[in-house]
Design a protein around this motif. Structure first.
Motif, PDB file in Angstrom:
ATOM      1  N   TYR A   4       0.836  -1.190   0.000  1.00  0.00           N
ATOM      2  CA  TYR A   4       0.000   0.000   0.000  1.00  0.00           C
ATOM      3  C   TYR A   4       0.877   1.249   0.000  1.00  0.00           C
ATOM      4  O   TYR A   4       1.913   1.270   0.672  1.00  0.00           O
ATOM      5  N   GLN A   5       0.427   2.261  -0.718  1.00  0.00           N
ATOM      6  CA  GLN A   5       1.064   3.569  -0.606  1.00  0.00           C
ATOM      7  C   GLN A   5       0.148   4.442   0.241  1.00  0.00           C
ATOM      8  O   GLN A   5      -1.042   4.570  -0.043  1.00  0.00           O
ATOM      9  N   GLU A  29       4.167  -2.968   3.334  1.00  0.00           N
ATOM     10  CA  GLU A  29       3.548  -4.267   3.083  1.00  0.00           C
ATOM     11  C   GLU A  29       2.798  -4.654   4.345  1.00  0.00           C
ATOM     12  O   GLU A  29       3.339  -4.561   5.448  1.00  0.00           O
ATOM     13  N   ALA A  30       1.542  -5.062   4.183  1.00  0.00           N
ATOM     14  CA  ALA A  30       0.724  -5.417   5.340  1.00  0.00           C
ATOM     15  C   ALA A  30      -0.048  -6.696   5.068  1.00  0.00           C
ATOM     16  O   ALA A  30      -0.511  -6.929   3.950  1.00  0.00           O
ATOM     17  N   ALA A  31      -0.188  -7.502   6.115  1.00  0.00           N
ATOM     18  CA  ALA A  31      -0.908  -8.768   6.003  1.00  0.00           C
ATOM     19  C   ALA A  31      -2.414  -8.554   6.038  1.00  0.00           C
ATOM     20  O   ALA A  31      -3.172  -9.302   5.432  1.00  0.00           O
ATOM     21  N   ASP A  32      -2.857  -7.511   6.768  1.00  0.00           N
ATOM     22  CA  ASP A  32      -4.287  -7.257   6.922  1.00  0.00           C
ATOM     23  C   ASP A  32      -4.489  -5.820   7.396  1.00  0.00           C
ATOM     24  O   ASP A  32      -3.525  -5.069   7.561  1.00  0.00           O
ATOM     25  N   GLY A  33      -5.741  -5.444   7.649  1.00  0.00           N
ATOM     26  CA  GLY A  33      -6.059  -4.092   8.079  1.00  0.00           C
ATOM     27  C   GLY A  33      -5.384  -3.680   9.378  1.00  0.00           C
ATOM     28  O   GLY A  33      -4.808  -2.588   9.466  1.00  0.00           O
ATOM     29  N   PRO A  34      -5.433  -4.518  10.426  1.00  0.00           N
ATOM     30  CA  PRO A  34      -4.757  -4.143  11.669  1.00  0.00           C
ATOM     31  C   PRO A  34      -3.248  -3.963  11.502  1.00  0.00           C
ATOM     32  O   PRO A  34      -2.655  -3.074  12.111  1.00  0.00           O
ATOM     33  N   ASP A  35      -2.624  -4.777  10.672  1.00  0.00           N
ATOM     34  CA  ASP A  35      -1.191  -4.638  10.402  1.00  0.00           C
ATOM     35  C   ASP A  35      -0.921  -3.303   9.698  1.00  0.00           C
ATOM     36  O   ASP A  35       0.008  -2.580  10.045  1.00  0.00           O
ATOM     37  N   LEU A  36      -1.758  -2.958   8.718  1.00  0.00           N
ATOM     38  CA  LEU A  36      -1.611  -1.690   8.004  1.00  0.00           C
ATOM     39  C   LEU A  36      -1.788  -0.515   8.977  1.00  0.00           C
ATOM     40  O   LEU A  36      -0.995   0.430   8.982  1.00  0.00           O
ATOM     41  N   ALA A  37      -2.801  -0.576   9.836  1.00  0.00           N
ATOM     42  CA  ALA A  37      -3.041   0.487  10.812  1.00  0.00           C
ATOM     43  C   ALA A  37      -1.854   0.647  11.756  1.00  0.00           C
ATOM     44  O   ALA A  37      -1.453   1.769  12.079  1.00  0.00           O
ATOM     45  N   ALA A  38      -1.272  -0.460  12.194  1.00  0.00           N
ATOM     46  CA  ALA A  38      -0.118  -0.405  13.095  1.00  0.00           C
ATOM     47  C   ALA A  38       1.068   0.277  12.423  1.00  0.00           C
ATOM     48  O   ALA A  38       1.792   1.066  13.059  1.00  0.00           O
ATOM     49  N   GLN A  39       1.275   0.014  11.130  1.00  0.00           N
ATOM     50  CA  GLN A  39       2.387   0.638  10.429  1.00  0.00           C
ATOM     51  C   GLN A  39       2.156   2.133  10.220  1.00  0.00           C
ATOM     52  O   GLN A  39       3.083   2.938  10.325  1.00  0.00           O
ATOM     53  N   VAL A  40       0.917   2.525   9.931  1.00  0.00           N
ATOM     54  CA  VAL A  40       0.592   3.944   9.803  1.00  0.00           C
ATOM     55  C   VAL A  40       0.828   4.648  11.138  1.00  0.00           C
ATOM     56  O   VAL A  40       1.419   5.727  11.197  1.00  0.00           O
ATOM     57  N   ILE A  57      -9.186   2.968   8.940  1.00  0.00           N
ATOM     58  CA  ILE A  57      -8.887   2.834   7.507  1.00  0.00           C
ATOM     59  C   ILE A  57     -10.106   2.259   6.799  1.00  0.00           C
ATOM     60  O   ILE A  57     -10.666   1.256   7.239  1.00  0.00           O
ATOM     61  N   ASP A  58     -10.492   2.886   5.700  1.00  0.00           N
ATOM     62  CA  ASP A  58     -11.553   2.392   4.829  1.00  0.00           C
ATOM     63  C   ASP A  58     -10.900   2.049   3.500  1.00  0.00           C
ATOM     64  O   ASP A  58     -10.694   2.925   2.658  1.00  0.00           O
ATOM     65  N   LEU A  59     -10.535   0.779   3.325  1.00  0.00           N
ATOM     66  CA  LEU A  59      -9.839   0.366   2.098  1.00  0.00           C
ATOM     67  C   LEU A  59     -10.710   0.528   0.861  1.00  0.00           C
ATOM     68  O   LEU A  59     -10.200   0.834  -0.216  1.00  0.00           O
ATOM     69  N   ASP A  60     -12.021   0.337   1.007  1.00  0.00           N
ATOM     70  CA  ASP A  60     -12.916   0.496  -0.141  1.00  0.00           C
ATOM     71  C   ASP A  60     -12.935   1.943  -0.634  1.00  0.00           C
ATOM     72  O   ASP A  60     -12.983   2.190  -1.831  1.00  0.00           O
ATOM     73  N   ALA A  61     -12.893   2.892   0.292  1.00  0.00           N
ATOM     74  CA  ALA A  61     -12.899   4.315  -0.078  1.00  0.00           C
ATOM     75  C   ALA A  61     -11.495   4.839  -0.359  1.00  0.00           C
ATOM     76  O   ALA A  61     -11.335   5.923  -0.903  1.00  0.00           O
ATOM     77  N   GLY A  62     -10.468   4.074   0.050  1.00  0.00           N
ATOM     78  CA  GLY A  62      -9.089   4.497  -0.184  1.00  0.00           C
ATOM     79  C   GLY A  62      -8.643   5.643   0.706  1.00  0.00           C
ATOM     80  O   GLY A  62      -7.837   6.473   0.292  1.00  0.00           O
ATOM     81  N   CYS A  63      -9.136   5.659   1.953  1.00  0.00           N
ATOM     82  CA  CYS A  63      -8.743   6.754   2.845  1.00  0.00           C
ATOM     83  C   CYS A  63      -8.690   6.270   4.288  1.00  0.00           C
ATOM     84  O   CYS A  63      -9.142   5.183   4.615  1.00  0.00           O
ATOM     85  N   GLY A  64      -8.115   7.111   5.117  1.00  0.00           N
ATOM     86  CA  GLY A  64      -8.045   6.808   6.533  1.00  0.00           C
ATOM     87  C   GLY A  64      -7.849   8.069   7.332  1.00  0.00           C
ATOM     88  O   GLY A  64      -7.593   9.139   6.774  1.00  0.00           O
ATOM     89  N   ALA A  73      -7.046  13.818  14.190  1.00  0.00           N
ATOM     90  CA  ALA A  73      -5.658  14.257  14.269  1.00  0.00           C
ATOM     91  C   ALA A  73      -4.915  14.106  12.949  1.00  0.00           C
ATOM     92  O   ALA A  73      -3.724  14.368  12.877  1.00  0.00           O
ATOM     93  N   GLY A  74      -5.606  13.673  11.897  1.00  0.00           N
ATOM     94  CA  GLY A  74      -4.933  13.547  10.609  1.00  0.00           C
ATOM     95  C   GLY A  74      -5.766  12.777   9.612  1.00  0.00           C
ATOM     96  O   GLY A  74      -6.739  12.112   9.963  1.00  0.00           O
ATOM     97  N   GLU A  75      -5.371  12.923   8.349  1.00  0.00           N
ATOM     98  CA  GLU A  75      -6.021  12.215   7.254  1.00  0.00           C
ATOM     99  C   GLU A  75      -4.947  11.699   6.300  1.00  0.00           C
ATOM    100  O   GLU A  75      -3.877  12.275   6.194  1.00  0.00           O
ATOM    101  N   PHE A  76      -5.295  10.624   5.594  1.00  0.00           N
ATOM    102  CA  PHE A  76      -4.386  10.077   4.589  1.00  0.00           C
ATOM    103  C   PHE A  76      -5.178   9.291   3.560  1.00  0.00           C
ATOM    104  O   PHE A  76      -6.322   8.902   3.802  1.00  0.00           O
ATOM    105  N   THR A  77      -4.569   9.102   2.391  1.00  0.00           N
ATOM    106  CA  THR A  77      -5.162   8.244   1.380  1.00  0.00           C
ATOM    107  C   THR A  77      -4.393   6.925   1.363  1.00  0.00           C
ATOM    108  O   THR A  77      -3.223   6.865   1.740  1.00  0.00           O
TER     109      THR A  77
END
Length: 100
Positions: A4-5, A29-40, A57-64, A73-77
């Motif tokens: 993911y970028q 690189e993330a195995a799942d949503g919680p892994d991706l959230a931890a890296q962010v 994180i909403d992967l369907d919408a492409g944002c978090g 406290a912040g936003e990201f795509t």
């Protein structure tokens, strides 16, 4: 694993707010949503005063977004990147491509 970028629009008080530059995009690189959230969260910590932070994180919408102290406290795509391609010969030796 998926790649993911993450492109930050704002993180905390000093990462993209009041004319400051947001954090640089990261590729993870993330195995799942919680892994991706931890890296962010790990990447965002230095921009945050609060230690009580939630990542949504909403992967369907492409944002978090980041929530700290009941405030945004912040936003990201989030953009899923193509899988890495490895080219191997008949003996399993690496010939070329990405991800050596």
């Amino acid at each position: 694993m998926s790649r993911y970028q993450i492109t930050f629009e704002r993180v905390g008080r000093h990462g993209g707010r009041n004319g400051s530059k947001p954090p640089a995009p990261i590729t993870v690189e993330a195995a799942d949503g919680p892994d991706l959230a931890a890296q962010v969260l790990t990447h965002s910590r230095r921009y945050l005063a609060s230690r009580a932070v939630e990542i949504h994180i909403d992967l369907d919408a492409g944002c978090g977004w980041l929530i700290a102290g009941f405030h945004q406290a912040g936003e990201f795509t989030v953009e899923q990147m193509p899988d890495r391609v490895r080219v191997l010969d008949d003996d399993g030796r690496f010939l070329g491509g990405e991800g050596r």
